[in-house]
Design an enzyme around this catalytic site. Structure first.
Site, short mmCIF file in Angstrom:
data_model
loop_
_atom_site.label_atom_id
_atom_site.label_comp_id
_atom_site.label_asym_id
_atom_site.label_seq_id
_atom_site.Cartn_x
_atom_site.Cartn_y
_atom_site.Cartn_z
N VAL A 128 1.00 -1.15 0.05
CA VAL A 128 -0.15 -0.04 0.07
C VAL A 128 1.06 1.13 0.09
CG1 VAL A 128 -1.69 1.19 1.32
CG2 VAL A 128 -1.74 -1.35 1.13
N PRO A 129 1.17 1.83 -1.10
CA PRO A 129 2.26 2.66 -1.42
C PRO A 129 2.30 4.14 -0.67
CG PRO A 129 0.66 2.83 -3.47
CD PRO A 129 0.49 1.71 -2.39
N CYS A 130 2.28 3.99 0.53
CA CYS A 130 2.32 5.39 1.12
C CYS A 130 3.70 6.14 1.02
CB CYS A 130 2.29 5.12 2.66
SG CYS A 130 3.72 4.21 3.26
N HIS A 131 4.64 5.55 0.50
CA HIS A 131 5.80 6.37 -0.10
C HIS A 131 5.51 7.13 -1.34
CE1 HIS A 131 5.90 2.51 -2.41
NE2 HIS A 131 6.45 3.25 -3.30
#
Length: 162
Positions: A128-131
């Site tokens: 889950v690409p919070c970056h």
């Protein structure tokens, strides 16, 4: 519920993978793992099907061979947090979005700080690409794995979309 874990070495350091019999629950940096799961009884498992599948897909990601993850995941949090995490999954590989854009996407443009807090509670780093979330001014801000790793992940993605 039984939880299983394994560690994997990556270009951005060691990651801790945590799964139940049904889903992947976490991909964590060491400091997060120790904070979230330190007091839990986890079962070390190198052979757990979901953990192996997650490791394989993450290895493909780091080699530039995977842009979308296909894993059963379990996101535990409030309804608001789940909305934010769902929105994070809509940010395309190699792209970024601001906290304001995420807040607007979930229908609450005034919730920028709450989006930031939900982002910081995401236990499925990279998957889950919070970056991919940046400040409104385009600056790199906050990332559990550290800003250097955030920059590395975004650089890897951009390199593979050129």
């Amino acid at each position: 519920m039984k939880l299983y874990f394994k560690t994997m070495h990556t270009p951005v350091g060691r990651l801790y993978l945590v799964a139940s019999d049904c889903a992947l629950h976490a991909v964590l940096w060491q400091q997060e793992y120790e904070r979230v799961f330190k007091s839990r009884d986890l079962i070390a498992s190198e052979q757990h099907f979901i953990l192996q599948k997650a490791q394989g897909q993450l290895e493909q990601y780091f080699l530039g061979q995977r842009q979308v993850f296909d894993l059963p995941i379990e996101m535990s949090g409030t309804e608001f947090q789940k909305k934010v995490w769902q929105a994070l999954q809509s940010i395309a590989y190699g792209k970024t979005a601001s906290y304001l854009e995420i807040a607007t996407l979930i229908g609450n443009p005034k919730a920028v700080r709450a989006v930031g807090m939900a982002n910081s509670r995401n236990l499925l780093s990279i998957i889950v690409p919070c970056h991919r979330v940046i400040g409104a001014n385009g600056k790199m801000v906050g990332y559990a794995g550290g800003l250097d790793n955030k920059i590395t992940l975004l650089g890897l993605e951009r390199k593979n979309t050129e």
